[in-house]
Design an enzyme around this catalytic site. Sequence first.
Site: not given
Length: 297
Positions: A54, A98, A121
């Site tokens: 990422k 994450q 997200d």
Amino acid sequence: MSAQIIDGRIHAERLRAEVGAEVALLRAEHGLQPGLAVVLVGEDPASLGYVKSKGEQALAAGMHSVTHRLPADTRQDEMIRLVADLDADPLIHGILVQLPLPKHLDENAVIAAISPDKDVDGLSVANAGRLVAGLPALVACTPTGCLILLKATLGDLTGKRAVVVGRSLLVGKPIAQLLLAADCTVTMAHSRTVDLPAVCREADILVAAVGRPRMIRGDWIKPGACVIDVGINRVPFDHPEQAAAGKTKIVGDVNYKEALEVAGWVTPAPGGVGPMTVAVLLHNTVLAAKRQAGLEI
Ligand code: NDP
């Protein structure tokens, strides 16, 4: 019959190129460099790999990118403070924590500390609610990637029968909402669904987001259906010698070989949905930056 393979790497490359061009334009015309912060707690090797990729891809797209790696024993208050600091940082437009977090940390509380505008997200209650309400939202990356692949493959999705197997907040639920918004007739299946094979066989579009290696068999698939395999499962190699040596590989939730015989289209795993997830993360960060700068409502 042999299904066509949907190559996620090609679609992801195209999306990353579009993002890169948009970042260049934003920097040149508005002095705006979209910034992404990724936070990783602990040393899980798969998560480390995702986070590295990422960060690298954000930089390659011309974005500002920071990665925070914290020890596995990070306290809840330390985690919340970091997220709050990133949330207040004007150079950061998107924050991704994450998942999964170590068990002692409260994921919901950490996600709630990210303002919906920076929640790239799409996990906050506000963004999940906006998606359901049909309002502009930041939508979870993997589901958005699945929808991009489906539209690129099938065109208009109106009236298609879609079955989503899995109902997580991160994957199953948002995919179902996106398909509903695209005028599909959507069924959500899960671990308590009765006669799952029969439910799957109704699908023109079958999305598997379960986390069980090769669970969806060929005879669960309607001939000619479009099969999107979200699953990422690490299993021992088929060859006994390699398996005995502890070698593992990634497989999806769909029995790929069997699916190839029946489906019209199928995503491989790896190389299908996975590459789209990171590309959409970059896309969401650009969207977030534009909205925060008042360049897009
Ligand atoms: P979760 O474990 O959160 O959810 C799994 C879902 O599958 C649940 O809703 C569960 O049902 C359902 N399920 C479990 N067993 C069965 C069964 N036997 N029959 C029918 N349904 C079942 O997983 P995620 O949604 O987070 O992830 C799903 C998969 O996608 C994983 O393999 C994950 O690694 C992968 N993934 C891939 C990404 C990518 O970038 N490609 C990104 C995110 C995830 P119930 O609710 O009833 O328990």
